[in-house]
Design a protein around this motif. Structure first.
Motif, PDB file in Angstrom:
ATOM      1  N   SER A 422       0.824  -1.219   0.000  1.00 55.69           N
ATOM      2  CA  SER A 422       0.000   0.000   0.000  1.00 55.69           C
ATOM      3  C   SER A 422       0.848   1.254   0.000  1.00 55.69           C
ATOM      4  CB  SER A 422      -0.935   0.002   1.227  1.00 55.69           C
ATOM      5  OG  SER A 422      -1.691  -1.181   1.293  1.00 55.69           O
ATOM      6  N   ASN A 425       0.244   3.781   2.761  1.00 52.46           N
ATOM      7  CA  ASN A 425      -1.086   4.366   2.915  1.00 52.46           C
ATOM      8  C   ASN A 425      -1.846   3.567   3.981  1.00 52.46           C
ATOM      9  OD1 ASN A 425      -3.907   4.916   2.597  1.00 52.46           O
ATOM     10  ND2 ASN A 425      -3.481   5.775   0.578  1.00 52.46           N
ATOM     11  N   LEU A 428      -5.596   2.541   3.167  1.00 55.57           N
ATOM     12  CA  LEU A 428      -5.654   1.464   2.181  1.00 55.57           C
ATOM     13  C   LEU A 428      -5.212   0.139   2.800  1.00 55.57           C
ATOM     14  CD1 LEU A 428      -6.066   0.430  -0.682  1.00 55.57           C
ATOM     15  CD2 LEU A 428      -3.742   1.203  -1.230  1.00 55.57           C
ATOM     16  N   ALA A 429      -4.132   0.185   3.608  1.00 54.10           N
ATOM     17  CA  ALA A 429      -3.633  -1.033   4.258  1.00 54.10           C
ATOM     18  C   ALA A 429      -4.680  -1.611   5.201  1.00 54.10           C
ATOM     19  CB  ALA A 429      -2.339  -0.725   5.011  1.00 54.10           C
ATOM     20  N   LYS A 432      -7.337  -3.387   3.189  1.00 53.73           N
ATOM     21  CA  LYS A 432      -6.840  -4.671   2.676  1.00 53.73           C
ATOM     22  C   LYS A 432      -6.789  -5.735   3.776  1.00 53.73           C
ATOM     23  CE  LYS A 432      -4.027  -3.158  -1.265  1.00 53.73           C
ATOM     24  NZ  LYS A 432      -2.676  -3.160  -1.859  1.00 53.73           N
TER      25      LYS A 432
END
Length: 456
Positions: A422, A425, A428-429, A432
């Motif tokens: 990521s 980020n 975003l991580a 996920k």
């Protein structure tokens, strides 16, 4: 109050970001929220009209929130109070309870914990436990601000002023005697003796003599009469550690003491009245011993009027940095040294398993401080101690002990992998990984992951 009228909450905290955050959260949940950044600003709001609940920081600028708590309860007797702080201890919790606070929140505040507490307090009002407001013992050696330790602090603060017997359960080295001492220190018996005795250290006949005393000639070697520890502790608290190691016949005699508040010396026919509070401790499952016929059920219920469960160190790993600093400060004070420890070394300690709990950590810190090559304990020195400890552990034991560490390593590597994918980020991580961003931050702190590092 009308069912349609929102609960009124007053936030008193000198941190403007905390006030704004709580206002947003509480308003979104349907509460009517007011905020004050000083006790001077809070007092007019308390005089305006009824306040249902107050969230009060312990340190408000130069003011002491615990001292203001008394005025708050005077101005708003029906207001439910919650104390907030980043520096939790038995003493602050005890003073909060004594001052009229119903609950305690540890900073940084977690939304789920905060909202669950607010929902709980919308029910019938609870009556705080009575306690002396100005008489508090010196600060205890119990260290930690993890949620499980806060539960222990709350239990100590509430049970200490009573006369109830207390049973403390927890693994060896988790600090059961410290909790017993805290209960005594915050009780009305604080000026009277506190007597600890390890029941597993004595054969049955000697344990009876130690606790109950004996008359001259009661047994071979009894050349004089001697009072026991129950008599010597009259008015105070006696701490019976390893109560599970006592025999059934001894348990019958101890039960009589609890029921009748009288003791009979070995070899005597006279019962002596006593006033002693008993706090017992065990590292074993007494329920299992009862089923096996090795512990009396009636004694168990007498001892466990209140039960306090101490967490293992691995259950409160977030407290390791605080404990390390405390042990180093004590070592430096005793030895007139100035040994410090690197952040990397603390992270290594946080990733280790601790079968010996707090006692094992304390012993290791003292050993590291003694043999430190410089005035700062390095991560390499901690790693050497970890390797040395592994070498002295048998293979099956090592495998079992290191399992939590292996799971932590797997979790850490997976988070690092996703962070790299990521490109750092965090939002975003977190998506996920299927977790919230705040959970990612909590895991990063627990697993010693630097979220600001470019290497992640």
């Amino acid at each position: 109050m009308s069912m349609n009228k929102p609960q009124r909450v007053l936030v008193i905290d000198d941190d403007n970001s905390i006030c704004r955050w709580l206002n947003a959260v509480l308003t979104a949940e349907g509460y009517e929220c007011r905020a004050a950044r000083s006790v001077e600003d809070a007092e007019p709001l308390l005089r305006e009209g009824p306040i249902d609940l107050a969230l009060l920081d312990i340190y408000i600028g130069q003011s002491n929130g615990l001292e203001f708590l008394e005025k708050l309860k005077t101005l708003q007797p029906e207001c439910k109070c919650v104390v907030m702080t980043a520096h939790a201890s038995v003493e602050t919790v005890a003073r909060s309870v004594a001052g009229g606070a119903l609950e305690y929140l540890s900073k940084p505040l977690l939304i789920d914990e905060l909202l669950a507490l607010l929902r709980k307090l919308t029910g019938p009002r609870q009556t705080p436990s009575p306690a002396q407001k100005d008489s508090f013992a010196p600060e205890s050696a119990i260290i930690g601000r993890s949620p499980k330790m806060l539960e222990v602090y709350r239990a100590v603060a509430r049970v200490a002023p009573s006369t109830a017997s207390v049973l403390i359960s927890g693994a060896s080295g988790s600090g059961k005697e410290l909790v017993a001492r805290a209960i005594h220190a915050h009780s009305a018996r604080t000026e009277m003796p506190f007597t600890p005795i390890n029941c597993g250290s004595f054969p049955e006949t000697i344990l009876e003599s130690e606790l109950f005393g004996h008359e001259k000639g009661a047994f071979t070697g009894a050349d004089t009469s001697r009072s026991g520890l129950f008599e010597a502790t009259n008015g105070g608290t006696i701490f019976l550690d390893e109560i599970s190691e006592t025999s059934l016949s001894f348990q019958v005699k101890l039960l009589r003491v609890l029921q009748e508040q009288k003791v009979r010396r070995v070899g005597s026919n006279t019962f002596l009245p006593i006033d002693v509070r008993i706090v017992a401790a065990t590292n074993k499952d007494l329920s299992a011993l009862i089923r096996a016929g090795q512990f009396r059920e009636d004694l168990y219920y007498r001892l466990s009027v209140v039960t306090i469960q101490l967490p293992s160190l691995e259950e409160r790993a977030e407290d390791i940095p605080l404990l390390v600093q405390h042990f180093l400060e004590r070592f430096n004070q005793r030895n007139k040294r100035h040994v410090d420890i690197s952040e990397a070394a603390v992270k290594v300690l946080g990733s280790m398993s601790w079968p010996g709990n707090v006692r094992e950590l304390e012993n290791l810190i003292e050993r590291l401080a003694i043999f430190a090559a410089t005035d700062e304990i390095s991560a390499e020195e901690v790693e050497c101690e970890r390797a040395r400890r592994s070498e002295t552990t048998s293979a099956p034991e090592k495998s079992a002990a290191s399992l939590p560490g292996k799971l932590q390593d797997m979790e850490r590597q997976e988070i690092l992998r996703v962070l790299r994918e990521s490109r750092g980020n965090k939002s975003l991580a977190a998506r996920k990984l299927g977790i919230e961003r705040k959970t990612l931050y909590e895991k990063a702190r627990r697993l010693a992951i630097d979220l600001q590092s470019k290497e992640t």
